[in-house]
Motif scaffolding. Structure first.
Motif, PDB file in Angstrom:
ATOM      1  N   VAL A  88      57.647  22.353 -16.509  1.00 48.62           N
ATOM      2  CA  VAL A  88      58.261  22.735 -15.229  1.00 48.62           C
ATOM      3  C   VAL A  88      57.405  23.834 -14.603  1.00 48.62           C
ATOM      4  O   VAL A  88      56.764  24.603 -15.317  1.00 48.62           O
ATOM      5  CB  VAL A  88      59.735  23.199 -15.363  1.00 48.62           C
ATOM      6  N   VAL A 115      69.664  19.558 -10.882  1.00 50.57           N
ATOM      7  CA  VAL A 115      70.946  19.350 -10.204  1.00 50.57           C
ATOM      8  C   VAL A 115      71.725  18.170 -10.802  1.00 50.57           C
ATOM      9  O   VAL A 115      72.926  18.048 -10.593  1.00 50.57           O
ATOM     10  CB  VAL A 115      70.783  19.122  -8.678  1.00 50.57           C
ATOM     11  N   PHE A 153      75.673  15.332 -14.407  1.00 50.24           N
ATOM     12  CA  PHE A 153      75.793  13.885 -14.206  1.00 50.24           C
ATOM     13  C   PHE A 153      75.098  13.135 -15.354  1.00 50.24           C
ATOM     14  O   PHE A 153      75.636  12.159 -15.906  1.00 50.24           O
ATOM     15  CB  PHE A 153      75.176  13.531 -12.852  1.00 50.24           C
TER      16      PHE A 153
HETATM   17  C1  HEM Z   1      68.375  13.492 -19.230  1.00 52.80           C
HETATM   18  C2  HEM Z   1      68.252  13.548 -17.926  1.00 52.80           C
HETATM   19  C3  HEM Z   1      67.520  14.604 -17.142  1.00 52.80           C
HETATM   20  C4  HEM Z   1      66.653  15.576 -17.563  1.00 52.80           C
HETATM   21  C5  HEM Z   1      66.169  15.867 -18.984  1.00 52.80           C
HETATM   22  C6  HEM Z   1      66.247  16.327 -16.379  1.00 52.80           C
HETATM   23  C7  HEM Z   1      65.390  17.411 -16.391  1.00 52.80           C
HETATM   24  C8  HEM Z   1      65.036  18.129 -15.271  1.00 52.80           C
HETATM   25  C9  HEM Z   1      64.152  19.278 -15.276  1.00 52.80           C
HETATM   26  C10 HEM Z   1      63.473  19.871 -16.509  1.00 52.80           C
HETATM   27  C11 HEM Z   1      64.048  19.722 -14.008  1.00 52.80           C
HETATM   28  C12 HEM Z   1      63.205  20.902 -13.517  1.00 52.80           C
HETATM   29  C13 HEM Z   1      64.079  22.138 -13.494  1.00 52.80           C
HETATM   30  C14 HEM Z   1      63.330  23.413 -13.269  1.00 52.80           C
HETATM   31  O1  HEM Z   1      62.297  23.419 -12.571  1.00 52.80           O
HETATM   32  O2  HEM Z   1      63.781  24.437 -13.810  1.00 52.80           O
HETATM   33  C15 HEM Z   1      64.852  18.852 -13.175  1.00 52.80           C
HETATM   34  C16 HEM Z   1      64.993  18.992 -11.813  1.00 52.80           C
HETATM   35  C17 HEM Z   1      65.716  18.139 -11.032  1.00 52.80           C
HETATM   36  N1  HEM Z   1      66.503  17.089 -11.445  1.00 52.80           N
HETATM   37 FE1  HEM Z   1      66.764  16.518 -13.368  1.00 52.80          FE
HETATM   38  N2  HEM Z   1      66.868  15.788 -15.276  1.00 52.80           N
HETATM   39  C18 HEM Z   1      67.659  14.743 -15.702  1.00 52.80           C
HETATM   40  C19 HEM Z   1      68.459  13.935 -14.916  1.00 52.80           C
HETATM   41  C20 HEM Z   1      68.580  14.043 -13.560  1.00 52.80           C
HETATM   42  C21 HEM Z   1      69.406  13.195 -12.727  1.00 52.80           C
HETATM   43  C22 HEM Z   1      70.278  12.075 -13.252  1.00 52.80           C
HETATM   44  C23 HEM Z   1      69.242  13.619 -11.436  1.00 52.80           C
HETATM   45  C24 HEM Z   1      69.855  13.116 -10.154  1.00 52.80           C
HETATM   46  C25 HEM Z   1      71.087  12.746 -10.032  1.00 52.80           C
HETATM   47  C26 HEM Z   1      68.321  14.732 -11.458  1.00 52.80           C
HETATM   48  C27 HEM Z   1      67.909  15.421 -10.334  1.00 52.80           C
HETATM   49  C28 HEM Z   1      67.043  16.487 -10.352  1.00 52.80           C
HETATM   50  C29 HEM Z   1      66.572  17.159  -9.150  1.00 52.80           C
HETATM   51  C30 HEM Z   1      66.910  16.779  -7.701  1.00 52.80           C
HETATM   52  C31 HEM Z   1      65.762  18.213  -9.574  1.00 52.80           C
HETATM   53  C32 HEM Z   1      65.047  19.244  -8.707  1.00 52.80           C
HETATM   54  C33 HEM Z   1      65.919  20.500  -8.631  1.00 52.80           C
HETATM   55  C34 HEM Z   1      65.269  21.608  -7.815  1.00 52.80           C
HETATM   56  O3  HEM Z   1      64.038  21.682  -7.761  1.00 52.80           O
HETATM   57  O4  HEM Z   1      66.010  22.439  -7.288  1.00 52.80           O
HETATM   58  N3  HEM Z   1      67.940  14.964 -12.758  1.00 52.80           N
HETATM   59  N4  HEM Z   1      65.455  17.905 -13.973  1.00 52.80           N
END
Ligand code: HEM
Length: 299
Positions: free
Chosen positions: A179, A248, A252
């Protein structure tokens, strides 16, 4: 399955009716996400950029088509985004909204499906964990008035071992191996200074697989989470990132995984057909795939 579901919920995507194969384009995008930046035909980087370009073009065409002929009732997330774009005081621009749709489709694509696949692999290799998980979910069903009724919020909240198993799966899976943050001021760390403006890559696997944080870190041990905080990010658990940009979709994703596991262990048995070998890159991958055959339990 997850991609189809989310494609439908977000943009009413239907492969049969679309001229563009969204999934193939996202696959190309993901394959080249961490690649040598050589932008010539044939390279992973080139395919990655092409994948993104095609998806963005498709989303833009969709936006224009919806603007010309809006849906009378809102049927998907895109309709809500379009509604927001019409507001005078909105911070959303067309560019941001297209990026948002891309990000949501992408964030949904590999993450939860990978986590579920890896959880099945761990359960296959750990009969004790499978037994405890099955007991937790069978108990939930035994307590229900109507066994076939859907999972309630109260039941979901009671799935303690399931959450331990999900955390342990995510710790080992390292689905997002890096990240990024930008230093907004000079940061002193021990004898080092990270100059303002530099981009920092935080590497969760380095934390998740550190024996100082987790004893026998490569061992799948959902019981290590007993009595621990199972929801929030910490300095030793950052599968969903942390701070202001915390994922976010974390709640979910956990919900999707828990419901999937509930149905899996109460309704099905399975056996491995082929594959299942693990490679860490540093995220956990199956180079030869992981193929399983499911059987209904009560037939
Ligand atoms: C096992 C499932 C998932 C994992 C391991 C995961 C992991 C992550 C990680 C590591 C980040 C970066 C956070 C940071 O920079 O501190 C992230 C960001 C994000 N994730 Fe997930 N995610 C998952 C599922 C999802 C799902 C299902 C969605 C949508 C419904 C989603 C939407 C997002 C979005 C929009 C961001 C950007 C948030 C921002 O920059 O403010 N993620 N996710």
């Amino acid at each position: 399955m997850i991609f189809e579901l989310m494609g439908k919920k977000l943009i009413s995507y239907d492969l049969e009716k679309s001229s563009e194969n969204l999934r193939e384009n996202f696959e190309a995008f993901i394959q080249g996400l961490i690649s040598f930046p050589l932008n010539i035909p044939g390279t992973a980087y080139y395919k990655c950029l092409q994948g993104r370009k095609k998806v963005m073009r498709m989303l833009k065409n969709m936006l224009e088509a919806r603007r010309a002929k809006p849906n009378k009732i809102k049927i998907d997330f895109f309709d809500y985004v379009l509604e927001e774009l019409k507001q005078n005081d909105t911070v959303l621009t067309e560019e941001i909204s297209l990026d948002l749709m891309f990000a949501l489709l992408f964030a949904n694509f590999e993450t939860t499906s990978q986590a579920i696949t890896i959880a099945i692999k761990f359960l296959t290799d750990n009969p004790r964990a499978l037994k405890e998980l099955t007991e937790e979910h069978e108990k939930i069903i035994r307590k229900r008035e109507h066994p076939e009724a859907g999972v309630t919020w109260k039941e979901y909240k009671s799935m303690t071992f399931t959450f331990q198993l999900i955390n342990e799966t995510l710790r080992l899976a390292n689905i997002v191996p890096g990240v990024f943050r930008k230093a907004v001021t000079d940061i002193k760390y021990k004898d080092y200074t990270i100059p303002s403006g530099w981009v920092i890559m935080v590497c969760p696997p380095a934390v998740h697989l550190d024996p100082v944080n987790y004893k026998d870190p490569l061992n799948f041990d959902p019981w290590r989470w007993e009595g621990m905080d199972l929801k929030n990010a910490s300095k030793t658990f950052m599968a969903f990132g942390g701070g202001l940009r915390f994922c976010v979709g974390a709640d979910f994703a956990r919900l999707q995984m828990a419901i999937f596991l509930h149905c899996l262990v109460t309704k099905y048995k399975w056996q491995t057909i082929k594959g299942g070998d693990i490679v860490r890159t540093p995220g956990l991958q199956f180079p030869n795939g992981f193929h399983v055959q499911f059987f209904e339990k009560h037939k």
